[in-house]
Design a protein around this motif. Structure first.
Motif, PDB file in Angstrom:
ATOM      1  N   LYS A   1       0.838  -1.208   0.000  1.00 51.01           N
ATOM      2  CA  LYS A   1       0.000   0.000   0.000  1.00 51.01           C
ATOM      3  C   LYS A   1       0.868   1.252   0.000  1.00 51.01           C
ATOM      4  O   LYS A   1       2.010   1.220   0.455  1.00 51.01           O
ATOM      5  CB  LYS A   1      -0.851   0.040   1.281  1.00 51.01           C
ATOM      6  N   SER A   2       0.269   2.340  -0.434  1.00 53.29           N
ATOM      7  CA  SER A   2       0.942   3.628  -0.291  1.00 53.29           C
ATOM      8  C   SER A   2       0.534   4.268   1.037  1.00 53.29           C
ATOM      9  O   SER A   2      -0.355   3.780   1.725  1.00 53.29           O
ATOM     10  CB  SER A   2       0.614   4.538  -1.480  1.00 53.29           C
TER      11      SER A   2
ATOM     12  N   LYS B   1      -5.136   3.136   2.544  1.00 57.14           N
ATOM     13  CA  LYS B   1      -3.793   3.683   2.772  1.00 57.14           C
ATOM     14  C   LYS B   1      -3.214   3.164   4.101  1.00 57.14           C
ATOM     15  O   LYS B   1      -3.957   2.840   5.031  1.00 57.14           O
ATOM     16  CB  LYS B   1      -3.856   5.219   2.866  1.00 57.14           C
TER      17      LYS B   1
ATOM     18  N   ALA C   1       7.062  11.312   2.381  1.00 58.99           N
ATOM     19  CA  ALA C   1       5.669  11.542   1.990  1.00 58.99           C
ATOM     20  C   ALA C   1       5.363  13.033   1.961  1.00 58.99           C
ATOM     21  O   ALA C   1       4.692  13.525   1.048  1.00 58.99           O
ATOM     22  CB  ALA C   1       4.738  10.799   2.949  1.00 58.99           C
TER      23      ALA C   1
ATOM     24  N   PRO D   1       6.412   9.589  -3.766  1.00 59.03           N
ATOM     25  CA  PRO D   1       5.565   8.416  -3.529  1.00 59.03           C
ATOM     26  C   PRO D   1       6.290   7.385  -2.659  1.00 59.03           C
ATOM     27  O   PRO D   1       7.456   7.075  -2.904  1.00 59.03           O
ATOM     28  CB  PRO D   1       5.320   7.866  -4.937  1.00 59.03           C
TER      29      PRO D   1
ATOM     30  N   GLN E   1       5.751   3.508  -0.970  1.00 56.98           N
ATOM     31  CA  GLN E   1       4.957   2.287  -0.856  1.00 56.98           C
ATOM     32  C   GLN E   1       5.582   1.397   0.205  1.00 56.98           C
ATOM     33  O   GLN E   1       6.806   1.320   0.332  1.00 56.98           O
ATOM     34  CB  GLN E   1       4.966   1.540  -2.191  1.00 56.98           C
TER      35      GLN E   1
END
Lengths: 525, 525
Positions: free
Chosen positions: A131-132, A154, A274, A279, A281
């Motif tokens: 997931k991010s 998220k 972030a 991005p 992950q």
């Protein structure tokens, strides 16, 4: 009384053990010498500590590790010749919880394994999540609302209050002579003195309450918004992180998300990335397991029977809590205290002591969630502080000694405002002046199981210990491990405790008590 | 010469920048003031450090992280207006290596995630291993032989030299006035003085060699006996562990087992359990990736062109190494040095300096494996120390300044035995006395890229930096992260470096040199 008067007269004179023996305590110097010899030269305290920490493992309330420790200590105490060893339920605690898997890593922008552990009583992820992330920083409900619609699927990153930085202070220290003198000189305030209002402290408390309310609302919102998991950090440094529970242990607790507590260095890296719009992950898998078959909590108790016809129905107790937090093996909190208490009774058995009173060791469960084990035990055996209806055993308890301030050697004892007991303790410490244990303070100390006894007017005491790195490095962290136990400190503490217990078991009278407290129906100590 | 005499006369007088300007250095006070203002009030050094550490990630020689850093720094230096930014190959290095997965946990006697990372250039496990462990403790070949037949399919635990324990010393410190005075007072020994034989040091060296030989034999034996993987620990504490390479980076290196370096607390727990005869099972998965397409190593270079017709062909260089170890983001080793050097040239561009000489920044690759980047660069541009055949650029280098001793602010500079340069540096430090940079020492310092210049008779210098927690906590550990960079220290260092580079670029003469060294055909520095 004789001893008390003598102490007042004796002042700073070093009172030898033979002199003590003539003054109404039946402890003799030869036995004290044997205790020292056994405890310093044939110690098993580190072996015991190894079994409690490495072999039993983390001992969270209700966990398999604590169950292993209960079984092992019961057997070990029996093997040493103690009697009536028992894993005694104290009442209902809640769900058991264990970790079966914990893995978290950053995979974008590059691979990096992260240091962390599931918060106690949080659910697992039900497989590997990829997931991010989204950073949530909110100290008010209005700020929280801004995240609505942004959290689905998220991994939520919560902020770290204090970033680690190069440390110019040592982790570990010992009490200075000055600190000990200050403790010794402490005079309790007259109870009528009105305390000055500490406006700053009150504001801090109010701020904290407000923040907790936001945190509770956030937890609900994360579930309702469909977030996947949470990473948080209560602080620490250098790979050390603090741990706690992420959900109630009650069997009917409402659902929360999987949540890990993280090393702040790792958490802060994720947050910085972030927040810079890069991005991020993660891959994350935790498996945790709840146990709801047996919701009871337990203490382990065992005895060395008294030998004096008149006094053997009276009991001298010693103890510490056996449960710990879950991300380490709870070495200083509180395998150390348990190992020392166990070593103290082993020493007494090995030296062939014939105590007049019965000596009872208790290894408490569920201390970390609110002294539950000792409170339950006291309520079952002595009195409920809510009613102060005394049970028959209440008058039989001569003393309770507790150890739970880390792995540092004993520097003295907190008399817990009991002025009559102070000179007795001063005498009992004299044979240990050359080992650094000298100080009796009238100060109260809190935070652990002697409070359960004190709350119903029983003479319960915690020793003063050198702080070492308890407050800075080990207390409730993932680094509370066997390495943090200095053998010489544990040996010293074992002989001091064995001697105090022996003295209390031999003395003509039970230890003097403070006046009985009033009933506290609301249950606060 | 003028400057030298002046300094000798001036003694402890604070020499103002205008005075300097009149004495043969064309640096002017207004520019020095602008440098301080830009570097202290509009610093970008922490932003640069963030990109080098968090965004680029670990920057192991030959890794994708280092390639990202090469690209990013080239672009950033260009964006700031530097010219000729280039990722310049220096020669053949070896294989690239990256981590794609790293997970290790104890599953028996209970579950516990372990803190560790693959050793550099070791292979992955080819899937999830679930294996029991065996402890191997051998300091001689005979001891090694005893393990034959016992290693097949096992995860081998190697011993930890030093167990962590409560620490009574702070991690971080700054140089005391006394230490700095001792450095300033240092007089180099006459080179003819025969050094006394240090029997202890020689024994330690011999012991180490013997142990290394056993370790090499062990590595072969682990492969031939069919062990599954290795866990080792070079030390550390509190979740911090030291990292290194577990196999050569050469493209034709012989095969080794997957090996992880572990937090000593975790490694010691496994060893204690196994040695007590308690069955231990681990699960372990690492995936690592070799890159053999491009075996070259690279440095990043960029310039601020000189403006003086006569002097612009001469070059003042500044640099630090961009590569790091792999288990952290190499913040203090050496993103700090690179960020400061980059900030120094940014400051010089931002202040609109018109340097007489060309200023060239170099961010070295492959320093950690033996100063490869700077050695290759020096060999390509200036001279090969093995032959001491000087290339034309040799006479054009005015000075090289290096920064690679952590994140502590600059307290002075090592003159590296160059007596003629010492008074010049004393003058250049004067504007920074109120910022703690005061000391010129004739002492040599080693371990980093200025040595590559010094080895061919070029004036290469490393600054004296406050040690902070470099030696204790961050150097080659998994905790060498952004948190370890105190912004004020980095800002101070940036303005000191910018000023030194500016002074060297403006001065009438190049910096004085030591006599040319003899050729060293064996290639040792």
């Amino acid at each position: 009384m004789t001893l008390l008067r003598l102490c007042t007269l004796a002042g700073s004179l070093a009172l030898t053990a033979p002199a003590l023996a003539q003054q109404g305590t039946k402890a003799d110097a030869a036995t004290l010498a044997k205790i020292k010899d056994e405890g310093l030269n044939r110690s098993k305290v580190m072996e015991t500590a190894f079994y409690l920490t490495d072999v039993c493992g983390p001992r969270l309330a209700g966990s398999e590790g604590l169950a292993r420790a209960n079984e092992w200590t019961k057997k070990q105490l029996t093997d040493w010749g103690l009697t009536k060893a028992n894993i005694e339920p104290w009442g209902t605690f809640g769900r058991g919880w264990d970790i079966d898997k914990s893995y978290v890593a950053m995979t974008v922008p590059y691979y990096h394994t992260l240091i962390g552990a599931p918060k106690a009583w949080t659910p697992g992820t039900n497989g590997l999540l990829k997931k991010s992330v989204v950073v949530v920083k909110a100290t008010t409900e209005a700020e929280l609302d801004q995240y609505k619609g942004q959290l689905r699927d998220k991994i939520v990153l919560l902020s770290v209050a204090n970033a680690p930085k190069p440390s110019f202070e040592p982790d570990a220290r010992r009490h200075s002579d000055e600190e000990l003198k200050k403790m010794a000189d402490f005079k309790p305030e007259a109870p009528t003195t009105p305390r000055p209002v500490d406006a700053e402290a009150e504001k801090r408390m109010a701020d904290r309450k407000a923040l907790m309310a936001v945190r509770t609302k956030l937890a609900d919102m994360l579930v309702s918004e469909g977030a996947a998991a949470v990473l948080s950090s209560r602080g620490g440094s250098d790979g050390t992180f603090f741990t706690s529970n992420g959900a109630p242990y009650a069997a009917d607790a409402k659902p929360v998300l999987p949540e890990l507590e993280m090393a702040p260095e790792d958490q802060l890296r994720l947050i910085r990335l972030a927040e810079a719009g890069i991005p991020v992950q993660l891959e994350l898998e935790t498996r945790t397991r709840f146990q709801t078959q047996d919701l009871k909590g337990y203490n382990v108790v065992a005895e060395i029977p008294g030998t004096d016809k008149k006094l053997k129905s009276e009991v001298v107790m010693l103890g510490g809590h056996l449960d710990s937090w879950h991300a380490a093996t709870g070495a200083t909190d509180n395998a150390a205290g348990c190992a020392i208490m166990m070593e103290a009774v082993r020493i007494l058995k090995a030296t062939g002591v014939q105590p007049r009173r019965t000596i009872r060791i208790a290894l408490w469960g569920e201390e970390e969630q609110g002294l539950h084990g000792s409170r339950g035990y006291v309520k079952n055996h002595f009195a409920d502080p809510a009613t102060m209806q005394l049970l028959p055993e209440h008058e039989k308890l001569a003393a309770y000694f507790n150890l739970d301030n880390g792995a540092g050697k004993i520097r003295g004892i907190y008399a817990q405002g009991n002025e009559a007991v102070a000179p007795i303790f001063q005498d009992w410490l004299k044979p240990f002046a050359d080992m650094g244990a000298t100080t009796v303070t009238l100060r109260n100390t809190g935070g652990t199981d002697h409070l359960s006894f004190d709350a119903v007017g029983l003479p319960g005491f915690q020793f003063i210990q050198d702080p070492l790195d308890y407050g800075t490095r080990t207390h409730h962290t993932n680094m509370d491990t066997y390495e943090r136990l200095p053998a010489d400190d544990l040996k010293q503490a074992s002989v001091v405790v064995a001697s105090f217990v022996y003295q209390a078991a031999m003395r003509d009278a039970k230890l003097p008590r403070k006046p009985l407290p009033a009933a506290k129906p609301e249950g606060r100590m």
